[in-house]
Design a protein around this motif. Structure first.
Motif, PDB file in Angstrom:
ATOM      1  N   TYR A  92      19.299  35.372  39.985  1.00  0.00           N
ATOM      2  CA  TYR A  92      20.184  36.581  40.315  1.00  0.00           C
ATOM      3  C   TYR A  92      21.741  36.092  40.193  1.00  0.00           C
ATOM      4  CZ  TYR A  92      16.113  39.141  41.828  1.00  0.00           C
ATOM      5  OH  TYR A  92      14.863  39.748  41.741  1.00  0.00           O
ATOM      6  N   GLN A  93      21.794  34.869  40.163  1.00  0.00           N
ATOM      7  CA  GLN A  93      23.359  34.083  40.462  1.00  0.00           C
ATOM      8  C   GLN A  93      23.927  34.248  39.233  1.00  0.00           C
ATOM      9  OE1 GLN A  93      23.147  30.031  41.625  1.00  0.00           O
ATOM     10  NE2 GLN A  93      25.491  30.185  41.632  1.00  0.00           N
ATOM     11  N   PRO A  94      25.029  34.889  38.937  1.00  0.00           N
ATOM     12  CA  PRO A  94      25.922  34.670  37.822  1.00  0.00           C
ATOM     13  C   PRO A  94      26.208  33.145  37.480  1.00  0.00           C
ATOM     14  CG  PRO A  94      26.901  36.423  39.587  1.00  0.00           C
ATOM     15  CD  PRO A  94      25.936  35.559  40.084  1.00  0.00           C
ATOM     16  N   PRO A  95      26.298  32.933  36.123  1.00  0.00           N
ATOM     17  CA  PRO A  95      26.480  31.605  35.698  1.00  0.00           C
ATOM     18  C   PRO A  95      28.165  31.417  35.944  1.00  0.00           C
ATOM     19  CG  PRO A  95      26.322  32.959  33.848  1.00  0.00           C
ATOM     20  CD  PRO A  95      25.953  34.001  34.934  1.00  0.00           C
ATOM     21  N   GLU A  96      28.474  30.104  36.103  1.00  0.00           N
ATOM     22  CA  GLU A  96      29.912  29.780  36.375  1.00  0.00           C
ATOM     23  C   GLU A  96      30.801  30.412  35.301  1.00  0.00           C
ATOM     24  OE1 GLU A  96      31.585  28.167  38.656  1.00  0.00           O
ATOM     25  OE2 GLU A  96      29.725  28.411  39.921  1.00  0.00           O
ATOM     26  N   ARG A  97      30.283  30.185  33.873  1.00  0.00           N
ATOM     27  CA  ARG A  97      31.048  30.781  32.869  1.00  0.00           C
ATOM     28  C   ARG A  97      31.428  32.321  33.116  1.00  0.00           C
ATOM     29  NH1 ARG A  97      26.023  30.457  30.572  1.00  0.00           N
ATOM     30  NH2 ARG A  97      25.376  32.381  29.502  1.00  0.00           N
ATOM     31  N   TRP A  98      30.676  33.077  33.709  1.00  0.00           N
ATOM     32  CA  TRP A  98      30.833  34.414  34.142  1.00  0.00           C
ATOM     33  C   TRP A  98      32.151  34.345  35.029  1.00  0.00           C
ATOM     34  CZ3 TRP A  98      31.041  37.475  38.343  1.00  0.00           C
ATOM     35  CH2 TRP A  98      31.295  38.839  38.078  1.00  0.00           C
ATOM     36  N   MET A  99      31.686  33.711  36.158  1.00  0.00           N
ATOM     37  CA  MET A  99      32.820  33.608  37.276  1.00  0.00           C
ATOM     38  C   MET A  99      34.226  33.342  36.471  1.00  0.00           C
ATOM     39  SD  MET A  99      31.419  34.293  40.114  1.00  0.00           S
ATOM     40  CE  MET A  99      30.410  33.758  41.468  1.00  0.00           C
ATOM     41  N   ALA A 100      34.279  32.545  35.617  1.00  0.00           N
ATOM     42  CA  ALA A 100      35.389  31.979  35.058  1.00  0.00           C
ATOM     43  C   ALA A 100      36.254  33.061  34.279  1.00  0.00           C
ATOM     44  CB  ALA A 100      35.351  30.721  34.056  1.00  0.00           C
ATOM     45  N   LEU A 101      35.341  34.199  33.947  1.00  0.00           N
ATOM     46  CA  LEU A 101      36.009  35.414  33.361  1.00  0.00           C
ATOM     47  C   LEU A 101      36.774  36.088  34.168  1.00  0.00           C
ATOM     48  CD1 LEU A 101      32.695  36.577  31.125  1.00  0.00           C
ATOM     49  CD2 LEU A 101      34.930  35.223  30.271  1.00  0.00           C
ATOM     50  N   LEU A 102      36.615  35.953  35.452  1.00  0.00           N
ATOM     51  CA  LEU A 102      37.307  36.672  36.371  1.00  0.00           C
ATOM     52  C   LEU A 102      38.798  36.389  36.801  1.00  0.00           C
ATOM     53  CD1 LEU A 102      34.685  36.996  39.407  1.00  0.00           C
ATOM     54  CD2 LEU A 102      35.250  38.584  37.531  1.00  0.00           C
ATOM     55  N   ALA A 103      38.973  34.982  36.245  1.00  0.00           N
ATOM     56  CA  ALA A 103      40.194  34.528  36.211  1.00  0.00           C
ATOM     57  C   ALA A 103      41.435  35.359  35.750  1.00  0.00           C
ATOM     58  CB  ALA A 103      40.398  32.975  35.781  1.00  0.00           C
ATOM     59  N   ASN A 104      42.713  35.324  36.192  1.00  0.00           N
ATOM     60  CA  ASN A 104      43.721  36.081  35.590  1.00  0.00           C
ATOM     61  C   ASN A 104      43.657  37.376  35.345  1.00  0.00           C
ATOM     62  OD1 ASN A 104      44.966  33.476  35.054  1.00  0.00           O
ATOM     63  ND2 ASN A 104      43.700  32.846  33.580  1.00  0.00           N
ATOM     64  N   HIS A 105      42.872  37.974  36.060  1.00  0.00           N
ATOM     65  CA  HIS A 105      42.643  39.488  36.048  1.00  0.00           C
ATOM     66  C   HIS A 105      43.484  40.039  37.415  1.00  0.00           C
ATOM     67  CE1 HIS A 105      39.397  39.264  33.178  1.00  0.00           C
ATOM     68  NE2 HIS A 105      39.587  40.498  32.785  1.00  0.00           N
ATOM     69  N   SER A 106      44.148  41.208  37.384  1.00  0.00           N
ATOM     70  CA  SER A 106      44.795  41.941  38.415  1.00  0.00           C
ATOM     71  C   SER A 106      43.516  42.460  39.239  1.00  0.00           C
ATOM     72  CB  SER A 106      45.869  42.767  37.917  1.00  0.00           C
ATOM     73  OG  SER A 106      45.069  43.784  37.125  1.00  0.00           O
ATOM     74  N   ILE A 107      44.123  43.141  40.296  1.00  0.00           N
ATOM     75  CA  ILE A 107      43.049  43.887  41.207  1.00  0.00           C
ATOM     76  C   ILE A 107      42.496  45.151  40.442  1.00  0.00           C
ATOM     77  CG2 ILE A 107      44.784  44.934  42.390  1.00  0.00           C
ATOM     78  CD1 ILE A 107      43.152  44.161  44.860  1.00  0.00           C
ATOM     79  N   GLU A 108      43.488  45.654  39.784  1.00  0.00           N
ATOM     80  CA  GLU A 108      42.975  46.858  39.090  1.00  0.00           C
ATOM     81  C   GLU A 108      42.040  46.508  37.957  1.00  0.00           C
ATOM     82  OE1 GLU A 108      46.846  47.155  40.853  1.00  0.00           O
ATOM     83  OE2 GLU A 108      46.156  45.878  39.257  1.00  0.00           O
ATOM     84  N   GLU A 109      42.012  45.430  37.258  1.00  0.00           N
ATOM     85  CA  GLU A 109      41.042  44.992  36.229  1.00  0.00           C
ATOM     86  C   GLU A 109      39.956  44.539  36.568  1.00  0.00           C
ATOM     87  OE1 GLU A 109      44.795  43.821  33.008  1.00  0.00           O
ATOM     88  OE2 GLU A 109      43.766  42.209  34.375  1.00  0.00           O
ATOM     89  N   LEU A 110      39.574  44.444  37.966  1.00  0.00           N
ATOM     90  CA  LEU A 110      38.414  43.825  38.224  1.00  0.00           C
ATOM     91  C   LEU A 110      37.391  45.010  38.700  1.00  0.00           C
ATOM     92  CD1 LEU A 110      39.581  40.646  40.694  1.00  0.00           C
ATOM     93  CD2 LEU A 110      38.313  40.599  38.486  1.00  0.00           C
ATOM     94  N   SER A 111      36.835  45.335  37.595  1.00  0.00           N
ATOM     95  CA  SER A 111      35.878  46.357  37.890  1.00  0.00           C
ATOM     96  C   SER A 111      34.849  46.268  36.629  1.00  0.00           C
ATOM     97  CB  SER A 111      36.579  47.597  37.547  1.00  0.00           C
ATOM     98  OG  SER A 111      35.584  48.934  37.650  1.00  0.00           O
ATOM     99  N   LEU A 112      33.616  46.294  37.050  1.00  0.00           N
ATOM    100  CA  LEU A 112      32.442  46.087  36.057  1.00  0.00           C
ATOM    101  C   LEU A 112      32.489  47.322  34.918  1.00  0.00           C
ATOM    102  CD1 LEU A 112      29.200  45.311  38.266  1.00  0.00           C
ATOM    103  CD2 LEU A 112      30.573  43.894  36.470  1.00  0.00           C
ATOM    104  N   ASN A 113      32.233  46.984  33.785  1.00  0.00           N
ATOM    105  CA  ASN A 113      32.334  47.601  32.791  1.00  0.00           C
ATOM    106  C   ASN A 113      33.684  48.080  32.289  1.00  0.00           C
ATOM    107  OD1 ASN A 113      29.433  47.338  32.579  1.00  0.00           O
ATOM    108  ND2 ASN A 113      29.134  49.126  34.002  1.00  0.00           N
ATOM    109  N   GLN A 114      34.585  47.529  32.950  1.00  0.00           N
ATOM    110  CA  GLN A 114      36.138  47.745  32.537  1.00  0.00           C
ATOM    111  C   GLN A 114      36.443  46.718  31.589  1.00  0.00           C
ATOM    112  OE1 GLN A 114      38.801  49.011  35.734  1.00  0.00           O
ATOM    113  NE2 GLN A 114      40.242  49.665  34.379  1.00  0.00           N
TER     114      GLN A 114
END
Length: 149
Positions: A92-114
């Motif tokens: 159930y744990q997201p891989p580190e490479r997925w966590m790295a995808l969160l970097a540099n996103h604004s609060i508005e962009e942090l949404s699943l399926n966006q």
């Protein structure tokens, strides 16, 4: 804090106590309900200059706890999210490479399926990570940004 700021940084802890108005502002920005009115932010500095901010976020994913380290740049952008503890089954744990995808996103962009795709089998974990990042970004924007340090 070495993970957030490196070996040679000094780290100061700031305890933040938002007013009810600030809590409402944070919840509206983050789109997440706050469980507490106390937040600890860590400020990393080198030679007196701020090199970033960090917060440790603990929450329940499904039935078990997860602890994340959310790191921001000096200007309050999301640098990275690290998993410190994950007590759900490992699949159930997201891989580190997925966590790295969160970097540099604004609060508005942090949404699943966006801009960010979920991970099959880890939907609750990915949602929890995004919510933690949004919460830390919102707390930064409301309680730290544009305030004297």
């Amino acid at each position: 804090m070495k993970l957030a700021f490196g070996d040679d940084a000094s780290v100061e802890m700031q305890s933040l106590f938002p007013t009810p108005e600030e809590v409402a502002q944070i919840e509206q920005l983050a789109k997440v309900k706050l469980e507490s009115n106390l937040f600890s932010f860590y400020v990393g500095k080198k030679q007196g200059a701020v090199i970033g901010y960090a917060a440790i976020e603990a929450h329940t994913v499904r039935t078990k706890p997860e602890t994340l380290l959310v790191v921001l740049t000096p200007d309050g952008k999301l640098r990275n999210v690290h998993t410190l503890a994950f007590h759900e089954p490992p699949e159930y744990q997201p891989p580190e490479r997925w966590m790295a995808l969160l970097a540099n996103h604004s609060i508005e962009e942090l949404s699943l399926n966006q801009d960010i795709q979920g991970v099959a089998g880890a939907t609750l974990s990915t949602r929890a990570a995004i919510n933690s990042a949004r919460k830390v970004l919102a707390i930064y924007q409301v309680l730290i940004q544009n305030k004297p340090h």
